[in-house]
Design a protein around this motif. Structure first.
Motif, PDB file in Angstrom:
ATOM      1  N   ARG A   1      -5.881   4.407   3.951  1.00 41.55           N
ATOM      2  CA  ARG A   1      -7.484   3.882   3.732  1.00 41.55           C
ATOM      3  C   ARG A   1      -7.990   4.301   2.423  1.00 41.55           C
ATOM      4  NH1 ARG A   1      -7.819   5.042   9.311  1.00 41.55           N
ATOM      5  NH2 ARG A   1      -9.078   6.777   8.648  1.00 41.55           N
ATOM      6  N   GLN A   2      -7.748   5.878   2.080  1.00 35.06           N
ATOM      7  CA  GLN A   2      -8.526   6.089   1.205  1.00 35.06           C
ATOM      8  C   GLN A   2      -8.154   6.074  -0.398  1.00 35.06           C
ATOM      9  OE1 GLN A   2     -11.563   7.910   1.643  1.00 35.06           O
ATOM     10  NE2 GLN A   2     -11.430   7.405   3.924  1.00 35.06           N
ATOM     11  N   TYR A   3      -6.595   5.858  -0.467  1.00 35.39           N
ATOM     12  CA  TYR A   3      -5.989   5.834  -1.830  1.00 35.39           C
ATOM     13  C   TYR A   3      -5.430   4.736  -2.147  1.00 35.39           C
ATOM     14  CZ  TYR A   3      -7.132  10.916  -0.752  1.00 35.39           C
ATOM     15  OH  TYR A   3      -7.744  12.098  -0.547  1.00 35.39           O
ATOM     16  N   ARG A   4      -5.473   4.407  -3.466  1.00 34.32           N
ATOM     17  CA  ARG A   4      -4.797   3.172  -3.836  1.00 34.32           C
ATOM     18  C   ARG A   4      -3.138   3.563  -3.947  1.00 34.32           C
ATOM     19  NH1 ARG A   4      -9.034   3.492  -6.745  1.00 34.32           N
ATOM     20  NH2 ARG A   4      -8.094   5.129  -8.215  1.00 34.32           N
ATOM     21  N   ARG A   5      -2.240   2.694  -3.612  1.00 31.75           N
ATOM     22  CA  ARG A   5      -0.809   3.325  -3.553  1.00 31.75           C
ATOM     23  C   ARG A   5      -0.391   3.790  -5.057  1.00 31.75           C
ATOM     24  NH1 ARG A   5       2.956  -1.333  -1.822  1.00 31.75           N
ATOM     25  NH2 ARG A   5       4.358  -0.524  -3.398  1.00 31.75           N
ATOM     26  N   ILE A   6      -1.279   3.149  -6.011  1.00 28.65           N
ATOM     27  CA  ILE A   6      -1.014   3.750  -7.455  1.00 28.65           C
ATOM     28  C   ILE A   6      -1.694   5.051  -7.819  1.00 28.65           C
ATOM     29  CG2 ILE A   6       0.168   1.654  -8.006  1.00 28.65           C
ATOM     30  CD1 ILE A   6      -2.666   1.056  -9.576  1.00 28.65           C
ATOM     31  N   ASP A   7      -2.205   5.803  -6.844  1.00 23.98           N
ATOM     32  CA  ASP A   7      -3.123   6.941  -7.344  1.00 23.98           C
ATOM     33  C   ASP A   7      -2.547   7.853  -8.227  1.00 23.98           C
ATOM     34  OD1 ASP A   7      -1.691   7.774  -5.208  1.00 23.98           O
ATOM     35  OD2 ASP A   7      -3.081   9.012  -4.199  1.00 23.98           O
ATOM     36  N   TYR A   8      -1.073   7.946  -8.042  1.00 21.44           N
ATOM     37  CA  TYR A   8      -0.487   8.890  -8.912  1.00 21.44           C
ATOM     38  C   TYR A   8      -0.289   8.467 -10.261  1.00 21.44           C
ATOM     39  CZ  TYR A   8       3.424   5.860  -7.470  1.00 21.44           C
ATOM     40  OH  TYR A   8       3.937   4.612  -7.279  1.00 21.44           O
ATOM     41  N   ILE A   9      -0.466   7.402 -10.629  1.00 19.28           N
ATOM     42  CA  ILE A   9      -0.609   6.724 -11.877  1.00 19.28           C
ATOM     43  C   ILE A   9      -1.879   6.693 -12.600  1.00 19.28           C
ATOM     44  CG2 ILE A   9      -0.095   4.485 -13.257  1.00 19.28           C
ATOM     45  CD1 ILE A   9       1.569   3.542 -10.993  1.00 19.28           C
TER      46      ILE A   9
ATOM     47  N   ALA B   1      -1.994  -4.729  -0.431  1.00 16.98           N
ATOM     48  CA  ALA B   1      -2.244  -6.266  -0.342  1.00 16.98           C
ATOM     49  C   ALA B   1      -2.886  -6.658  -1.704  1.00 16.98           C
ATOM     50  CB  ALA B   1      -2.804  -6.532   0.685  1.00 16.98           C
ATOM     51  N   VAL B   2      -3.934  -5.889  -2.140  1.00 17.96           N
ATOM     52  CA  VAL B   2      -4.929  -6.334  -3.279  1.00 17.96           C
ATOM     53  C   VAL B   2      -3.879  -6.212  -4.362  1.00 17.96           C
ATOM     54  CG1 VAL B   2      -6.775  -5.389  -4.597  1.00 17.96           C
ATOM     55  CG2 VAL B   2      -6.837  -5.816  -2.284  1.00 17.96           C
ATOM     56  N   LEU B   3      -3.225  -4.895  -4.497  1.00 17.69           N
ATOM     57  CA  LEU B   3      -2.280  -4.690  -5.793  1.00 17.69           C
ATOM     58  C   LEU B   3      -1.214  -5.820  -6.041  1.00 17.69           C
ATOM     59  CD1 LEU B   3      -2.171  -0.779  -5.598  1.00 17.69           C
ATOM     60  CD2 LEU B   3      -3.533  -2.220  -7.369  1.00 17.69           C
ATOM     61  N   ASN B   4      -0.492  -6.100  -4.701  1.00 18.61           N
ATOM     62  CA  ASN B   4       0.443  -7.035  -4.931  1.00 18.61           C
ATOM     63  C   ASN B   4      -0.142  -8.491  -5.457  1.00 18.61           C
ATOM     64  OD1 ASN B   4       2.442  -5.466  -4.085  1.00 18.61           O
ATOM     65  ND2 ASN B   4       2.274  -6.091  -1.756  1.00 18.61           N
ATOM     66  N   ARG B   5      -1.194  -8.891  -4.814  1.00 19.02           N
ATOM     67  CA  ARG B   5      -2.057 -10.157  -5.202  1.00 19.02           C
ATOM     68  C   ARG B   5      -2.397 -10.131  -6.674  1.00 19.02           C
ATOM     69  NH1 ARG B   5      -7.113 -11.427  -5.841  1.00 19.02           N
ATOM     70  NH2 ARG B   5      -7.903  -9.509  -4.391  1.00 19.02           N
ATOM     71  N   ILE B   6      -3.097  -9.013  -7.121  1.00 18.95           N
ATOM     72  CA  ILE B   6      -3.233  -8.940  -8.749  1.00 18.95           C
ATOM     73  C   ILE B   6      -2.050  -9.173  -9.457  1.00 18.95           C
ATOM     74  CG2 ILE B   6      -4.056  -7.258 -10.507  1.00 18.95           C
ATOM     75  CD1 ILE B   6      -5.996  -6.425  -8.377  1.00 18.95           C
ATOM     76  N   VAL B   7      -0.943  -8.324  -9.240  1.00 20.55           N
ATOM     77  CA  VAL B   7       0.251  -8.423 -10.107  1.00 20.55           C
ATOM     78  C   VAL B   7       0.905  -9.700  -9.893  1.00 20.55           C
ATOM     79  CG1 VAL B   7       2.733  -7.407 -10.034  1.00 20.55           C
ATOM     80  CG2 VAL B   7       0.596  -5.856  -9.886  1.00 20.55           C
ATOM     81  N   THR B   8       0.807 -10.466  -8.634  1.00 25.15           N
ATOM     82  CA  THR B   8       1.496 -11.547  -8.612  1.00 25.15           C
ATOM     83  C   THR B   8       0.748 -12.719  -9.277  1.00 25.15           C
ATOM     84  OG1 THR B   8       2.303 -11.289  -6.355  1.00 25.15           O
ATOM     85  CG2 THR B   8       2.152 -13.545  -6.876  1.00 25.15           C
TER      86      THR B   8
END
Length: 106
Positions: free
Chosen positions: A35-43, A73-80
């Motif tokens: 809930r708190q972090y983006r999946r790419i928070d390490y990038i 879901a948001v990152l997948n949509r943006i990339v797609t």
């Protein structure tokens, strides 16, 4: 549950209770992190990109679009969407040297 956190494990039931407690707390921690972090928070993401991603997640949550309301879901949509935009066929402008995007004959 007979066993309580901080108490020694003395029986098979205590062991089972401890395992269940450990599983539940691990799952709670994972849900909190997701809930708190983006999946790419390490990038190293720019502040502008982070703001866009966070805004998209908050909008989906506010509109109760549950499927779209996670960072994944948001990152997948943006990339797609970006990939679809880049892969659109551009008009053939090679024959017109004055059109925008024309290919040079050199």
């Amino acid at each position: 549950m007979t066993w309580q956190p901080g108490q020694p494990i003395r029986s098979a039931q205590d062991e089972a209770d401890w395992q269940e407690w450990k599983r539940q707390t691990k799952a709670e921690g994972q849900r909190y992190r997701r809930r708190q972090y983006r999946r790419i928070d390490y990038i190293d993401v720019s502040d502008d990109a982070a703001a866009i991603i966070d805004r998209e997640v908050r909008t989906a949550q506010r509109e109760q679009r549950y499927v779209d309301s996670t960072y994944s879901a948001v990152l997948n949509r943006i990339v797609t969407e970006r990939a679809a935009h880049r892969n659109k066929k551009r008009p053939d402008t090679a024959h017109d040297p004055y059109s925008e995007g024309a290919v040079s004959a050199r």
